[in-house]
Each structure stands twice: as structure tokens, then as C-alpha cells.
Design an enzyme around this catalytic site. Structure first.
Site, PDB file in Angstrom:
ATOM      1  N   THR A 134       0.814  -1.229   0.000  1.00  0.00           N
ATOM      2  CA  THR A 134       0.000   0.000   0.000  1.00  0.00           C
ATOM      3  C   THR A 134       0.844   1.273   0.000  1.00  0.00           C
ATOM      4  OG1 THR A 134      -0.154   0.071   2.426  1.00  0.00           O
ATOM      5  CG2 THR A 134      -1.868  -1.174   1.238  1.00  0.00           C
ATOM      6  N   TRP A 135       2.153   1.141  -0.216  1.00  0.00           N
ATOM      7  CA  TRP A 135       2.999   2.335  -0.254  1.00  0.00           C
ATOM      8  C   TRP A 135       2.488   3.267  -1.351  1.00  0.00           C
ATOM      9  CZ3 TRP A 135       8.985   2.220  -1.415  1.00  0.00           C
ATOM     10  CH2 TRP A 135       9.559   3.441  -1.024  1.00  0.00           C
ATOM     11  N   TYR A 146       9.968  -5.895  -0.268  1.00  0.00           N
ATOM     12  CA  TYR A 146       9.260  -4.712  -0.738  1.00  0.00           C
ATOM     13  C   TYR A 146       9.900  -4.200  -2.025  1.00  0.00           C
ATOM     14  CZ  TYR A 146      12.622  -1.311   1.439  1.00  0.00           C
ATOM     15  OH  TYR A 146      13.727  -0.567   1.802  1.00  0.00           O
ATOM     16  N   TYR A 175       2.939   5.716   5.702  1.00  0.00           N
ATOM     17  CA  TYR A 175       2.394   5.852   4.356  1.00  0.00           C
ATOM     18  C   TYR A 175       1.239   6.856   4.356  1.00  0.00           C
ATOM     19  CZ  TYR A 175       4.905   1.420   3.577  1.00  0.00           C
ATOM     20  OH  TYR A 175       5.852   0.424   3.503  1.00  0.00           O
TER      21      TYR A 175
END
Length: 281
Positions: free
Chosen positions: A23-24, A195, A57
Site C-alpha cells: 500500500t505504499w 518490498y 504511508y
């Protein structure tokens, strides 16, 4: 029928899918919030139940997107969030967790990570993690952006051995962890969460990846993700706000790279031959 998404196990024995959702950069613009929520829900429908987020974020905005996505189906999701190092004192970690729980609209976070090393002693952060775990506010805790020496220090503090995951930068163009950190993590049974598994899109035009993708009637992204999840104990968390990309990511499990494919990728993206500093973005 598509293949089931493989799982890996946390040290507790809890099975989680190796293909999750990131969800970055979500929650940064109101205009895109509905699409982001819809895509996360679509991913849940397809079995990508692990959703990674963080208080950093969009200053909590991504956690609010996750809250909308899991509304009415919290039991379907395995939520990962993170505490900033500036908040990672004993009391600060507990306050940060409480704030994340409110934004996420839930009474527990399944896996709570220290986002990266900061000025607070690891002992304090671990004490807070353990207090949160015993209170049922988190299911497990872990770390992010920890190299081998960081992990050794963590394991030396009281209850440091309860670490359940380490989230690091890992993709075809950034394979440094394969020299030591990945092997050490696998030996300890601590999953590695990768990631930026597509290197923020920079891998998409590489000719060797395009060649392999065509041979498998797949996409470059699927090949890049398949390369990572073939490793035991590796979880990938690609982010997208496009439904077709969600389905594309899900279909990664249908891509099975051959020895010849891996040899081509090793030539194009050589594995490390020495210790490399842990990369971060």
C-alpha cells in the site's frame, strides 16, 4: 482453475500467503481512494490476503484505505503495519500501535514491524512489542530494513528471538541479501518480506525479462515476482491500484521458471559474490 497461492509459515506456525499486497503511496489522493480500496478488496477475493501498510504511508492515509478494504471482512485479511523509529520507545510504540488500530478500524494487527532502526534501544521496542502481543493488540512482531548485524543484535536482547519477519528491499536488480541475510533468515525460519519487488517499475523494460516472459506467455512483472517467491520463506508485496494488475499479480503463481530461465537471469542480474550493504529506498 488457478493454482492456489503457496504459503509460508511464521515462527508461530501461522501460514501466510507468499503473494500479498502493498500500500505504499496509497491514501495520498482522495480522487484515487475508491480505486485503491476496490483493488485491495479484489486482491482479497483472489486470495492475496496479506496486506502490508504503515503509519508512515500518507501519514496514516494508507491505513485508512486498508480499513475501508477490510470493512465487514476483517477475518479474511492478514494485516501488517509498521511503527516509525521516531515513535519506537517503549511507550511511543504502544501509542503508535493504538493510533494505527484506530485508523485500521480493528482491534488487532496481525504483524507489527519496526520500520527501520532508530535512536531507541531495541530492548525498549521489543518490550513494547511483547506487551502489545500479550494484550492481544498484535498477533506477532517483526522488523524491517534489518541487516545481518542488526538481526544478531536483536536476537541478543530479551525476547528478541520472537521476531517473526524481516521486511527488506529485494528484487532481481537488488539481490544483495542472497549472500547472507536471506540464508540466515531461512535457517532461523524467519520469513523475508520483499518490498519494491519490481524495483519501482525499473525492471519492466529489461530485454532478458521480456524474452522469458514471452516464452511463458506471461508478463515481465510475473517473471520478476516468480523469481522471488520460488525462494522458501520469501513473501512479495507488490502494490497496484489497477484491477487488471491485481489479476496479473495473482497469476504469478502459474509461472514456473526453468533452470535455463534462472541461468539467463543470473547472467543479467548477477547474484552477490561478497557481503553487500543492505539497500533501502
Amino acid at each position: 482453475m488457478q493454482d492456489a497461492i503457496p504459503t509460508t509459515s511464521l515462527p508461530s506456525g501461522k501460514a501466510v500467503p507468499v503473494l500479498g499486497q502493498g500500500t505504499w503511496h496509497m491514501g495520498e489522493h482522495k480522487a484515487s481512494a475508491a480505486d485503491e480500496t476496490r483493488c485491495l478488496r479484489h486482491g482479497l477475493d483472489l486470495g492475496m490476503t496479506l496486506i502490508d501498510t504503515a503509519e508512515m504511508y500518507a501519514d496514516g492515509g494508507a491505513e485508512r484505505i486498508v480499513a475501508e478494504a477490510v470493512k465487514g471482512r476483517r477475518g479474511d485479511a492478514f494485516i501488517v503495519s509498521k511503527v516509525l523509529p521516531t515513535n519506537a520507545s517503549r511507550e511511543g510504540t504502544i501509542r503508535a500501535c493504538e493510533s494505527s488500530l484506530k485508523r485500521l478500524g480493528t482491534d488487532h494487527i496481525d504483524l507489527y514491524l519496526l520500520h527501520w532502526r532508530g535512536r531507541y534501544p531495541l530492548r525498549e521496542t521489543v518490550e513494547a512489542f511483547e506487551a502489545l502481543r500479550q494484550a492481544g493488540k498484535i498477533g506477532a512482531w517483526g522488523v524491517s530494513n534489518f541487516d545481518t548485524d542488526d538481526m544478531e543484535e536483536l536476537l541478543s536482547v530479551p525476547d528478541g528471538g520472537h521476531v517473526a519477519a524481516n521486511q527488506v528491499l529485494y528484487n532481481l536488480a537488488r539481490r544483495g541479501i542472497e549472500y547472507d541475510l536471506l540464508k540466515d533468515s531461512q535457517a532461523r525460519g524467519v520469513p523475508v518480506m520483499a518490498y519494491s519487488p519490481l524495483d519501482e517499475g525499473r525492471l519492466m523494460r529489461h530485454p532478458d525479462l521480456i524474452h522469458i516472459a514471452k516464452a511463458h506467455q506471461a508478463t515481465v512483472a510475473q517473471v520478476a515476482l516468480a523469481f522471488l517467491i520460488r525462494n522458501p520463506g520469501v513473501i512479495v508485496i507488490p502494490k497496484t491500484a489497477m484491477p487488471e494488475r491485481v489479476r496479473e499479480n495473482r497469476a504469478t503463481v502459474e509461472v514456473h521458471l526453468t533452470d535455463d530461465d534462472l541461468a539467463i537471469l543470473d547472467r543479467a542480474f548477477p547474484p552477490p559474490k561478497r557481503k553487500m550493504p543492505l539497500e533501502m529506498i
